[in-house]
Design a protein around this motif. Structure first.
Motif, short mmCIF file in Angstrom:
data_model
loop_
_atom_site.label_atom_id
_atom_site.label_comp_id
_atom_site.label_asym_id
_atom_site.label_seq_id
_atom_site.Cartn_x
_atom_site.Cartn_y
_atom_site.Cartn_z
N LYS A 39 1.53 -5.17 9.52
CA LYS A 39 2.27 -4.59 8.49
C LYS A 39 3.61 -4.23 8.79
N ALA A 40 4.54 -4.14 7.98
CA ALA A 40 5.82 -3.26 8.06
C ALA A 40 5.63 -1.91 7.17
N THR A 41 6.28 -0.77 7.75
CA THR A 41 5.97 0.52 7.22
C THR A 41 7.22 1.45 7.16
N ILE A 42 7.42 1.75 6.05
CA ILE A 42 8.65 2.87 5.70
C ILE A 42 8.03 4.09 5.08
N ILE A 43 8.63 5.16 5.83
CA ILE A 43 7.96 6.52 5.20
C ILE A 43 9.10 7.16 4.59
N LEU A 44 8.88 7.68 3.42
CA LEU A 44 9.60 8.66 2.70
C LEU A 44 9.05 9.93 2.86
N TYR A 45 9.82 11.05 3.36
CA TYR A 45 9.25 12.29 3.24
C TYR A 45 9.99 13.33 2.29
N LYS A 46 9.17 13.59 1.15
CA LYS A 46 9.74 14.57 0.10
C LYS A 46 9.76 15.94 0.51
N GLU A 47 10.77 16.57 0.63
CA GLU A 47 10.98 17.91 0.76
C GLU A 47 10.29 18.86 -0.42
N LEU B 296 0.61 -1.34 -0.04
CA LEU B 296 -0.02 0.01 0.29
C LEU B 296 0.82 1.22 -0.17
N LEU B 297 0.52 2.27 -0.85
CA LEU B 297 1.17 3.58 -0.81
C LEU B 297 0.16 4.52 -0.28
N PHE C 278 3.91 -2.80 3.86
CA PHE C 278 3.97 -4.20 3.37
C PHE C 278 3.04 -4.84 4.29
N GLU C 279 2.03 -5.34 4.05
CA GLU C 279 0.92 -6.15 4.73
C GLU C 279 1.19 -7.72 4.72
N ALA C 280 1.43 -8.41 5.37
CA ALA C 280 1.57 -9.87 5.40
C ALA C 280 0.17 -10.59 5.28
N LEU C 281 -0.05 -11.04 4.09
CA LEU C 281 -1.20 -11.86 3.77
C LEU C 281 -1.29 -13.25 4.37
#
Length: 196
Positions: A188-196, A119-120, A151-154
């Motif tokens: 879920k495993a989550t990563i966050i990218l913050y675009k400046e 998911l985004l 990333f969700e584990a099904l």
């Protein structure tokens, strides 16, 4: 009748022994055309696809407890003693000025049939992905501000938990983050990218 059978069996055994001796005495190996003994070459192995070294990323300060408190989006942690993967996993937050990002993932341990959903910003971009030993992934256009990738584990495959190695690259090919997750089904495993 017994004497005839006995006679044939003795005769058969003696011929068998005689023929073996005859073959043994006359056997000579045929020399090879090129008598130089060559060492067999070891099989060539392709080196593993090691990610390029991590660039110095600016880390985004986010409290994972605040991120995962929405029980509609995230399954609450199971308080089971000794089982560490029945929870959501925060993989980090990073600041980037990149316009796109490439995300790659594969099964990190034993390839056992792990499946994930990607998911985004809480919208499904990959419905069901079967993780295997080779990297697969996608490229996303980053929006200004927060870009949250879940990333969700099904499932957990045949060996718990759902494990994967992931790599996140910026638009220049530099690694923003590379690590792995270990989560249970529905987490879920989550990563966050913050675009400046």
């Amino acid at each position: 009748m017994k004497k005839i059978v006995f006679l044939f069996s003795i005769l058969g055994l003696s011929l068998q022994g005689y023929s073996q001796k005859e073959i043994k005495d006359k056997y000579k190996p045929i020399p090879a055309k090129n008598s130089e003994i060559k060492e067999p070459l070891p099989p060539t192995e392709t080196p593993p696809n090691d990610p390029p070294p991590l660039k110095e990323s600016t880390v985004l300060k986010i409290n994972p407890e605040d991120l995962y408190k929405n029980n509609i989006l995230y399954k609450p942690e199971a308080n089971v003693e000794g089982i560490f993967y029945r929870r959501n996993e925060y993989l980090g937050g990073f600041v980037t000025n990149s316009s796109t990002s490439t995300v790659r993932y594969r099964d990190a341990a034993f390839v056992d049939g792990d499946k994930i959903r990607v998911l985004l910003n809480d919208k499904v971009i990959e419905t069901e992905v079967l993780l295997d030993g080779e990297f697969q992934g996608f490229k996303i256009n980053l929006v200004k501000g927060i870009n949250k990738i879940d990333f969700e584990a099904l499932n957990e495959g045949s060996a718990s938990p759902n494990t994967a190695e992931f790599q996140v690259y910026d638009d220049k090919g530099a690694v923003i983050q590379a690590s792995q997750w270990n989560v249970g089904t529905g987490y879920k495993a989550t990563i966050i990218l913050y675009k400046e």
